[in-house]
Design an enzyme around this catalytic site. Structure first.
Site, mmCIF file in Angstrom:
data_model
loop_
_atom_site.group_PDB
_atom_site.id
_atom_site.type_symbol
_atom_site.label_atom_id
_atom_site.label_comp_id
_atom_site.label_asym_id
_atom_site.label_seq_id
_atom_site.Cartn_x
_atom_site.Cartn_y
_atom_site.Cartn_z
ATOM 1 N N GLY A 1 -14.743 -1.597 8.371
ATOM 2 C CA GLY A 1 -16.417 -1.278 7.908
ATOM 3 C C GLY A 1 -16.521 -2.929 7.507
ATOM 4 N N HIS A 2 -17.605 -3.141 7.193
ATOM 5 C CA HIS A 2 -18.339 -4.280 6.436
ATOM 6 C C HIS A 2 -17.529 -4.282 5.215
ATOM 7 C CE1 HIS A 2 -21.803 -2.858 4.809
ATOM 8 N NE2 HIS A 2 -21.293 -1.724 4.455
ATOM 9 N N ASN A 3 -17.200 -5.993 5.151
ATOM 10 C CA ASN A 3 -16.050 -5.783 3.383
ATOM 11 C C ASN A 3 -15.063 -5.458 2.959
ATOM 12 O OD1 ASN A 3 -19.661 -6.509 2.727
ATOM 13 N ND2 ASN A 3 -18.558 -7.608 1.822
#
Lengths: 361, 361, 361
Positions: B253-255
Site C-alpha cells: 500500500g501507499h507510503n
C-alpha cells in the site's frame, strides 16, 4: 508560481466540487497562496496540510505549512490565541475539505483527444471526439467510448463495451466484451473486467464449463485497483453500484452485487453470488463466501473470513492472534483439543456437585 | 559442449560474482566440465547439483552428477573415503555457491540494443544506446532508461520514470509516472508500480478521492514478482529499499517502507504506511495492517495477520490449525464461547475453595 | 430466431459433446425451440433453465422457461401430474446436461484466422494457418502455435513456447519462454505463465538469485483465471495436469504439481514444490505451504491454511469464526492464554482428587 492558488480561491474550488455543501472558516490571510500538499513534518510555507488524526496534533502545532485544515476543537486546542504561522482553514469535515483542495491543486496532465499512434480501433467502434485513445490500445467492434474518456496505452476494450464520460483507464486495463462502465470511473493498470466466472459442472470425474453469458455492470464514480479482477455473470450480470471503491488485487466472483459507496481494501476475495450491502467496508485480505448477504453498513476487519450472512450492521472480526511461534504451537495444539478441555470441566463440575451433595448429607 | 564450464572455471566465476568472498575446496578433477544444473535424482555426468537440506543426503549419496556442492560435514558423512563419482565442491555456504554457479551456467539470451518494431517512444524520453526496448513497449515523455536496461514487449513506462542500469522488465510491466527504479532490478510480467494508493475521505455518505501525489522509489537489486502491485504514496513516497525480494501477487500500500534485503513471499498484503524492517521475512499470504512497524529481522509465518507493532525480532505465527471439518465445527463453536469455559472454571475454583474452607473448619 | 435450437436438437448436441454418455428423457414437445439460458426467475418461453439446488424448487415450480432440466426426483416432486408449461428434460446429471446445452446455445464469435494488424511475429515462429493472432500480440522466436489457437490482443508468447490446438488466450496473457500449453485450454487476461520462481540463497545478509531453469507444463483442457500466476520450475518443471480449473488471482509456486481435474478457487496461494493430488478442490483464499503433499480427492475449505501433508482424502477446515469485534477481542485474548486455562483445570482436578481422597479416608 504556476498552479498555485490563494486560500480564498481554494475555498471557492472546494465549495464548487462539494456541491456548495462544505464551508470553512478562514483564520488568517485568505490571499496567501499554496502550490501543493505535504505532510505536517515536511511542509513548507507554500504547502497545504491537514490534521484529522489527534495523534498528529503535536506535529501540527509546529508545522511550517502555509495553510492547515483542521476542526474547530483542534484549533482551540492548538492555537487558542491565534498566534500560529499557518493560515487556518477550520472545517468540521477537515479531511474531506483537504481532499477536495488537493484535487484542485493536483497537476492535470490530460492527453490530447484522438487516437495515439499504433492504436487499433475497429471501424464499427464509436469514439466520442473528445475521448483520448492511448498508444497501442485496442478498441473492438461496437465499443462505445464516451466524452472525455481516457483509454491508456495498451488497454483492450472488448466488443460492445460502453464506457461513460470522463472515465479513465490506466495502461493495460482489460475489459471483456459486453461490459458497461459508468461515468467518472478510474480503472487501474492490470485490472480485468468481465473474465469468465468460475462455473463448472462435475461430470464423470471431470469438469464441464458453464458458459458465462452475463456481463459486468459498473456504476458511476467507481474506482478499481491495479490487478483487480471482476468476473462476468454466469446467467445475469455482476453489478458494482455507484461510488464503490475497490483497492488492488481484489477478486469479485460472478453474479456478485456490491452496494453503492462500499469500500473494499486490497487482497479481498468475494466468491460468486455474494451480495454486499451499501456503504460496507471490507478490510484488507478479508474473504467473503459465495451466496452470502452482508447488511448495509457492515464493517469487516482485515483477514477475516465471512462464512455466513450478516443480517445486522456492525464491526465483525475473526483473526487468529499472532504470537511468538512457540506460544502459537501450544495454543494451536490446545485449540485442536478444546472439546477435551470442556469435557474435563464437565467432569469437574460433576465431581464438585457430587462432593457438595455428599457433604450436604 | 557449448556453454559448458570446467569446475575450475566455475569456481573462478563464483568467486568473481561473490566479490572474492566465497571460496570452496575442490575434491576431484577440477578440469571436469558441467553444462547445467539438475536435481540430485535427474542429474547426469554433465550436471552440477547441490546438497543443502540434510533430508536429501540419501539422494546425494547415489547421484550421477558430475559435480556436487556440499558442506564439509555432509562430505564427511557421505563420502568419508573419497570414493565418490562426482567432483565435490566443499563450501560452507553450499547453497550460495550453487546459486552463483547456476548464474554462471545459465544461458544468456540478451536482446539486441535499440528499439524493437512497433515500440512507441516519446521524443522527449532518454534511452541509453545500450538499452533494449521490446516490441510494442511504450515509453512516455521524460522517461530515462539507463544502460543495458531491457524493457520487455508491451511494457508501459510512464512520464518521468527513471530506470537504473541493467534492470530488466519482463513483458507487460506497468510503471506509472514519476516512479524511480534502481539498478539490476528484475520486474516480472503484470506487476504494477505506482498506481494510486487507496485514499478517500468520507463525505456525506460517499468517498472523496485524495490525489496520490507521491511516487514509488525502488532501490537497487530488487526483484518484483508477477502481478505484484506497489502503490504510489499519498503525500510522500512509497519506498522499497535495496535488495528486497518480492514474490507474485503481493500488494504493498501507499507510503509503506520495506527495509533492505527483506523477502516477501506470494499473496502477502501490506496495508498503507506500514514500515517493515531490514532483513525481515514475510511468509506467503501473511497480512500486515496499516501504520504498523515491524522490527528488523522479524520472520512472519505464512497466513498470519499482523495487527500490532512487532518491536522485537522473532518468529511470529497466527494460524487456525486445520482439521477435519467436523472437528473444526466443534472447535470453532467452542472458541466462540471460550469466555463461558473460563467462567465455568472460575465457578469451579470458587466452589473448590469454599469446600476446602468448609472442610478446614 | 437465429441461433435457436429445438429441444431435440439440443439433446443431440449434448449427447455428442458428452461422448454419447449423457441421455435425458424429454417430457413435452421436443420440437419446441430455445435460444438461450436464463435464471428461473427471469426466464421467458424461449429460455432454457435448470434446477440442481433443491432450495430453488419453489422458483422452478412457477418458471416461465420454455425448457427445464431437472432430475427425476425433482420432476416427481414438482410436476407429478405433467401439468407444467415447460418442456422437461429429465436427467440424473441435470447440471452437466445444462452445461453442455448452454455451450451449444452460446454464440460463437470466432476471429478470422491469420494475423491481425500490428501483431509482431518472429520469422522463426510457427503459426498454424488456422490459428488467429490478435492485434498487437507478440510471438517470439521458435514459438509454435497450433491449429485453431486464438491469441488475444496484446498477448506475449515467449521464445520456444508451444500452444496446443484450439487453446484460447484472452487479451494480455503473458507466457514466458519455454512453457508448453496443452490443447483446448483457456487462459484469461492478465495471467502470467512461467515467471521466475521465488528462489534465493542467503549470503552475507543479502539474497543471491537461483536461476529458474525449469518451465511450466500445462496439460489439455486446463482453464487459468485472470491475473493468476504460475511460476516456472527452479530445476525441473512446474506441472499442471489435464483438466485442472484455476480461478482468478491464484499463485502457484515453482515446482508444484497439480493433479488432473483439481479445481482451485480464487485467491489461493500454493507455495513452491507442493503436490496437489487429482480431483482435489481448494476453496477460495486457502493457502498451501511449500513442499506439502495433498491426497487425491481432498477438499479444503476457503480461507484455510494447510501447513502439513494431508494423507487421507477428506474435507478440511481451519477458519477463525468471525464475531462482533468486541466478542472477538475477548475470544482472542483467551486464546492467547489457553494454556493458563488448562493449567487451572489441572489444578482443579488435583484439588478435587485430593478432597475426594481426604473425604474417603
Amino acid at each position: 508560481m504556476p498552479g498555485a492558488l490563494s486560500i480564498d480561491q481554494l475555498a471557492a474550488a472546494v465549495s464548487a466540487l462539494a456541491g456548495g455543501d462544505l464551508s470553512a472558516r478562514i483564520v488568517g490571510d485568505g490571499r496567501r497562496t499554496v502550490a501543493g500538499v505535504a505532510t505536517l513534518e515536511q511542509a513548507d510555507t507554500d504547502h497545504l496540510c491537514f490534521l484529522a488524526n489527534p495523534r498528529y496534533r503535536r506535529l501540527a502545532a509546529v508545522t511550517r505549512a502555509g495553510a492547515l485544515v483542521l476542526s474547530e476543537p483542534d484549533r482551540q486546542e492548538l492555537f487558542p490565541d491565534g498566534s500560529q504561522a499557518s493560515v487556518l482553514i477550520v472545517c468540521e469535515a477537515a479531511y474531506a475539505w483537504f481532499a477536495f483542495a488537493a484535487q484542485s491543486l493536483a497537476p492535470k496532465i490530460e492527453p490530447a483527444p484522438g487516437c495515439a499512434p499504433g492504436a487499433v480501433v475497429h471501424p464499427a467502434a464509436k469514439l466520442d471526439p473528445s475521448s483520448s485513445i492511448g498508444p497501442l490500445a485496442v478498441i473492438d467492434e461496437g465499443a462505445c467510448i464516451g466524452p472525455r474518456v481516457q483509454v491508456g496505452a495498451g488497454c483492450t476494450v472488448g466488443r460492445g463495451v460502453s464506457i461513460g464520460e470522463a472515465t479513465r483507464l490506466y495502461p493495460g486495463v482489460r475489459i471483456y466484451h459486453g461490459c458497461r462502465i459508468g461515468a467518472r470511473c478510474i480503472l487501474h493498470s492490470g485490472c480485468v473486467i468481465g473474465a469468465d466466472g468460475f462455473g463448472f459442472a462435475p461430470f464423470r470425474g471431470a469438469w464441464v464449463k458453464i458458459p458465462q453469458t452475463g456481463a459486468v455492470l459498473i456504476g458511476d464514480d467507481v474506482e478499481v485497483g491495479a490487478g483487480t479482477t471482476i468476473d462476468r455473470g454466469a446467467i445475469g450480470d455482476t453489478v458494482i453500484e455507484e461510488g464503490v471503491k475497490i483497492d488492488n488485487l481484489v477478486q469479485i466472483g460472478h453474479n456478485c452485487r456490491i452496494g453503492a459507496h462500499s469500500a473494499i481494501a486490497g487482497c479481498v476475495g468475494i466468491a460468486g453470488s455474494a451480495t454486499i450491502g451499501r456503504r460496507c467496508q471490507l478490510g484488507g485480505a478479508s474473504m467473503i463466501q459465495g451466496h452470502i448477504t452482508i447488511a448495509d453498513g457492515s464493517v469487516i476487519a482485515g483477514a477475516t473470513a465471512i462464512t455466513r450472512d450478516i443480517r445486522q450492521a456492525g464491526f465483525y472480526t475473526g483473526i487468529y492472534p499472532f504470537m511468538p511461534n512457540r506460544d502459537w504451537e501450544r495454543s494451536a495444539a490446545l485449540l485442536r483439543h478444546l472439546d477435551e478441555l470442556r469435557e474435563r470441566i464437565r467432569r469437574l463440575e460433576a465431581s464438585v456437585r457430587a462432593q457438595r451433595t455428599e457433604s450436604d448429607r
